[in-house]
Design a protein around this motif. Structure first.
Motif, PDB file in Angstrom:
ATOM      1  N   SER A 103       5.504   4.778  13.974  1.00 49.18           N
ATOM      2  CA  SER A 103       6.541   5.682  13.455  1.00 49.18           C
ATOM      3  C   SER A 103       6.941   5.309  12.032  1.00 49.18           C
ATOM      4  CB  SER A 103       7.765   5.654  14.373  1.00 49.18           C
ATOM      5  OG  SER A 103       8.325   4.356  14.422  1.00 49.18           O
ATOM      6  N   TRP A 104       6.856   4.004  11.712  1.00 49.82           N
ATOM      7  CA  TRP A 104       7.174   3.564  10.350  1.00 49.82           C
ATOM      8  C   TRP A 104       6.193   4.146   9.335  1.00 49.82           C
ATOM      9  CZ3 TRP A 104       4.101   0.301   7.250  1.00 49.82           C
ATOM     10  CH2 TRP A 104       4.697  -0.126   6.067  1.00 49.82           C
ATOM     11  N   SER A 105       4.907   4.004   9.620  1.00 54.83           N
ATOM     12  CA  SER A 105       3.901   4.556   8.706  1.00 54.83           C
ATOM     13  C   SER A 105       3.921   6.081   8.722  1.00 54.83           C
ATOM     14  CB  SER A 105       2.513   4.043   9.074  1.00 54.83           C
ATOM     15  OG  SER A 105       2.194   4.403  10.419  1.00 54.83           O
ATOM     16  N   LYS A 106       4.211   6.676   9.903  1.00 53.66           N
ATOM     17  CA  LYS A 106       4.256   8.134   9.992  1.00 53.66           C
ATOM     18  C   LYS A 106       5.425   8.684   9.188  1.00 53.66           C
ATOM     19  CE  LYS A 106       4.225  11.930  13.334  1.00 53.66           C
ATOM     20  NZ  LYS A 106       5.291  12.689  12.664  1.00 53.66           N
ATOM     21  N   PHE A 107       6.547   7.967   9.134  1.00 54.10           N
ATOM     22  CA  PHE A 107       7.698   8.426   8.363  1.00 54.10           C
ATOM     23  C   PHE A 107       7.342   8.540   6.882  1.00 54.10           C
ATOM     24  CE2 PHE A 107      11.484   7.360   5.828  1.00 54.10           C
ATOM     25  CZ  PHE A 107      12.334   8.367   6.240  1.00 54.10           C
ATOM     26  N   THR A 108       6.734   7.492   6.344  1.00 54.77           N
ATOM     27  CA  THR A 108       6.334   7.528   4.928  1.00 54.77           C
ATOM     28  C   THR A 108       5.250   8.566   4.698  1.00 54.77           C
ATOM     29  OG1 THR A 108       6.890   5.191   4.731  1.00 54.77           O
ATOM     30  CG2 THR A 108       5.508   6.146   3.010  1.00 54.77           C
ATOM     31  N   ASP A 109       4.299   8.650   5.636  1.00 53.97           N
ATOM     32  CA  ASP A 109       3.228   9.641   5.480  1.00 53.97           C
ATOM     33  C   ASP A 109       3.786  11.052   5.532  1.00 53.97           C
ATOM     34  OD1 ASP A 109       0.385  10.229   5.277  1.00 53.97           O
ATOM     35  OD2 ASP A 109       0.566  10.987   7.317  1.00 53.97           O
ATOM     36  N   ASP A 110       4.777  11.286   6.388  1.00 56.10           N
ATOM     37  CA  ASP A 110       5.404  12.618   6.441  1.00 56.10           C
ATOM     38  C   ASP A 110       6.132  12.933   5.140  1.00 56.10           C
ATOM     39  OD1 ASP A 110       4.459  12.988   8.971  1.00 56.10           O
ATOM     40  OD2 ASP A 110       6.314  12.412   9.978  1.00 56.10           O
ATOM     41  N   ASN A 111       6.814  11.929   4.571  1.00 59.57           N
ATOM     42  CA  ASN A 111       7.484  12.155   3.284  1.00 59.57           C
ATOM     43  C   ASN A 111       6.478  12.508   2.197  1.00 59.57           C
ATOM     44  OD1 ASN A 111      10.076  11.685   4.239  1.00 59.57           O
ATOM     45  ND2 ASN A 111      10.008   9.495   3.795  1.00 59.57           N
ATOM     46  N   PHE A 128       0.828  -1.210   0.000  1.00 56.64           N
ATOM     47  CA  PHE A 128       0.000   0.000   0.000  1.00 56.64           C
ATOM     48  C   PHE A 128       0.856   1.251   0.000  1.00 56.64           C
ATOM     49  CE2 PHE A 128      -1.774   3.377   2.688  1.00 56.64           C
ATOM     50  CZ  PHE A 128      -2.853   3.750   1.905  1.00 56.64           C
ATOM     51  N   TRP A 129       1.821   1.318   0.935  1.00 58.40           N
ATOM     52  CA  TRP A 129       2.660   2.522   1.001  1.00 58.40           C
ATOM     53  C   TRP A 129       3.587   2.636  -0.210  1.00 58.40           C
ATOM     54  CZ3 TRP A 129       1.258   6.332   3.730  1.00 58.40           C
ATOM     55  CH2 TRP A 129       0.626   6.156   4.952  1.00 58.40           C
ATOM     56  N   ARG A 130       3.962   1.478  -0.767  1.00 59.69           N
ATOM     57  CA  ARG A 130       4.790   1.530  -1.970  1.00 59.69           C
ATOM     58  C   ARG A 130       3.998   2.117  -3.145  1.00 59.69           C
ATOM     59  NH1 ARG A 130       7.628  -3.691  -4.981  1.00 59.69           N
ATOM     60  NH2 ARG A 130       8.436  -2.521  -6.776  1.00 59.69           N
ATOM     61  N   SER A 131       2.735   1.720  -3.270  1.00 61.26           N
ATOM     62  CA  SER A 131       1.911   2.295  -4.328  1.00 61.26           C
ATOM     63  C   SER A 131       1.697   3.789  -4.111  1.00 61.26           C
ATOM     64  CB  SER A 131       0.563   1.576  -4.391  1.00 61.26           C
ATOM     65  OG  SER A 131      -0.172   1.760  -3.188  1.00 61.26           O
ATOM     66  N   GLU A 132       1.512   4.192  -2.837  1.00 62.64           N
ATOM     67  CA  GLU A 132       1.365   5.620  -2.545  1.00 62.64           C
ATOM     68  C   GLU A 132       2.644   6.379  -2.898  1.00 62.64           C
ATOM     69  OE1 GLU A 132      -1.287   7.357  -1.366  1.00 62.64           O
ATOM     70  OE2 GLU A 132      -2.457   5.529  -1.684  1.00 62.64           O
ATOM     71  N   LEU A 133       3.781   5.780  -2.556  1.00 63.91           N
ATOM     72  CA  LEU A 133       5.050   6.430  -2.875  1.00 63.91           C
ATOM     73  C   LEU A 133       5.266   6.508  -4.383  1.00 63.91           C
ATOM     74  CD1 LEU A 133       7.398   4.847  -0.175  1.00 63.91           C
ATOM     75  CD2 LEU A 133       6.757   7.253  -0.336  1.00 63.91           C
TER      76      LEU A 133
END
Length: 486
Positions: free
Chosen positions: A295-303, A151-156
């Motif tokens: 913190s892992w999800s927050k790091f990507t979300d902050d980016n 999911f986060w990879r697709s968002e990135l």
């Protein structure tokens, strides 16, 4: 394999080694020579037998005891004096009790062994089931983790694509701004050249007219547009740097996600029969993690949020640059048109003045010619009066020599005196008129010179404005070039 679940945490535990199985070195003792066992002392501390067994087994006589009893019995049989030793034999009740004790001990041992076997089998089955459940739970957590990574990879990936598009658009706007800034150098040089050429006007034409005012204003407008474009160009370069920094963070995070997905996918597909599995003693006590799921999800979300914020700022700056390019282009074109109108009006005024000067010069030349003719006529008229004056004065001088009484003041004398005076007065008037005519001629000549000088000034001004300035101003860039298009 489908990845299911929604939790983000997983508890990893390695099953502890059971302590109910004997060591191999201990079990090896069960293969020793039984003969040597019979010769052991009565303590019989064998590690592979229970204490109850040894307690029961302690009632069994050893080989040395049997031999000793046999010798005693032989001695008794052959030596009657030792028959008293027969009192040391076991009774039948002891024999039966020993057998019953052995039976009970054997049954108890068998029951304990059977109970231990059943408990052990049940423990093995429970631990196998628990291990399978834990492995399934771990696989499920790994699947959920893979879903989160995907999911986060697709968002990135989506955000990286948007940022790459924004960087491309911002780069194109920056190029247009640079081209538009370069296009302003030509008009600025033309305006300054026009001001420089107009400094070559002479005399009265060197005036601070509307053309000069508009040219000065045009130079100010162009410099103001250049300054604003330079400021926006610096902002565009800084924004591009921020965009690339955000893109770098996204790509680095995406690269980490790809590596983590590859590792977790391999871990998710590992089975008990897979190749490459091995023991790693103490790995469960090592915690190399530097983040938690939040913190892992927050790091990507902050980016992603930072990238989105930079994209919004970049889009806003692009809109401002577009507005600036159109605004500056309109301002420069409006001022360019104003200067051209002022030039046209000034050229028209100068042309009218030149035409009027030429008309006046022609009339002045005609008047000079007529005045010169008048002077010649006056000179001829004065010359024509000289002989009549000579005749009259000669008559008076001749008549002054009449004798005696003949010197009569008669009518001829009066007429001759009047004639001389009249002729002299006429000559005097003609000379005065000649002087006036000559003065008028001088004035006309001066006027002619002034008109000719003024005509040369006007011709010079027309040449500068019409030939020099207006010819250069034909190279003014078009509106598409002023907004950065080629």
């Amino acid at each position: 394999m489908e990845l299911i679940g929604s939790t983000q945490t997983a508890t990893y535990a390695r099953p502890k080694t059971s302590g109910f199985l004997p060591a191999i070195s201990t079990m090896a003792s069960s293969y020793r020579n039984p003969q040597s066992v019979l010769t052991m002392n009565q303590n019989n501390n064998l590690p592979w037998r229970t204490n109850s067994y040894y307690r029961v087994g302690s009632a069994v006589p050893s080989l040395s005891l049997i031999q000793r009893e046999g010798l005693d019995r032989a001695k008794t049989m052959f030596y009657p004096s030792n028959r008293t030793a027969l009192s040391t034999r076991y009774l039948p009740e002891d024999w039966f009790k020993s057998n019953q004790s052995n039976y009970r001990e054997s049954e108890s041992s068998r029951n304990s062994a059977e109970r231990l076997r059943r408990d052990t089998i049940r423990l093995i089955q429970d631990k196998d089931q628990l291990t399978r459940q834990m492995q399934e739970t771990t696989s499920k957590n790994l699947g959920e983790r893979l879903n989160d990574i995907v999911f986060w990879r697709s968002e990135l990936n989506h955000e990286v694509d948007n940022m790459v598009s924004e960087i491309g658009a911002m780069t194109e706007v920056k190029r247009r701004l640079e081209r538009a800034l370069g296009e302003t150098e030509g008009p600025l040089q033309v305006a300054q050249e026009c001001l420089y050429h107009r400094e070559k006007r002479m005399s009265i034409d060197l005036v601070h007219d509307h053309v000069e005012k508009d040219l000065i204003k045009e130079v100010e407008v162009i410099k103001s547009c250049q300054e604003r474009k330079r400021r926006h160009l610096e902002r565009a370069m800084a924004q591009l740097a921020s965009n690339r920094a955000a893109q770098h963070e996204l790509e680095r995070d995406l690269s980490d996600k790809v590596a983590a997905q590859r590792i977790d996918d391999r871990c998710h597909t590992l089975r008990n029969t897979s190749d490459g599995i091995s023991y790693y003693r103490g790995i469960d006590r090592v915690d190399p993690s530097i983040s938690l799921p939040d913190s892992w999800s927050k790091f990507t979300d902050d980016n992603i949020l930072r990238s989105q914020s930079e994209r919004v700022a970049s889009h806003k700056l692009r809109d401002e640059i577009e507005i600036l390019l159109n605004t500056t282009s309109n301002q420069m074109w409006n001022q360019f048109n104003n200067v051209n109108v002022a030039f046209t009006n000034r050229i028209s005024e100068t042309s009218d003045a030149k035409n009027n000067l030429q008309t006046h010069l022609a009339k002045t030349l005609q008047e000079i010619f007529q005045t010169e003719m008048l002077i010649e006529t006056l000179k001829k008229a004065i010359r024509d009066k000289e002989n009549p004056l000579k005749v009259a004065q000669t008559r008076l001088e001749e008549r002054a020599r009449r004798p005696n009484v003949e010197l009569c003041r008669d009518n001829p004398h009066h007429r001759l005196v009047g004639e001389v005076r009249e002729i002299e007065d006429t000559i005097h008037q003609l000379r005065e008129r000649l002087q006036e005519a000559e003065n008028t001629l001088q004035t006309l000549v001066k006027t002619k010179v002034a008109l000719e000088h003024d005509l040369s000034i006007k011709a010079n001004s027309l040449f500068l404005d019409q030939e020099k300035c207006m010819s250069m101003r034909k190279t003014f860039p078009s509106s598409p070039r002023l907004v950065g298009y080629t």
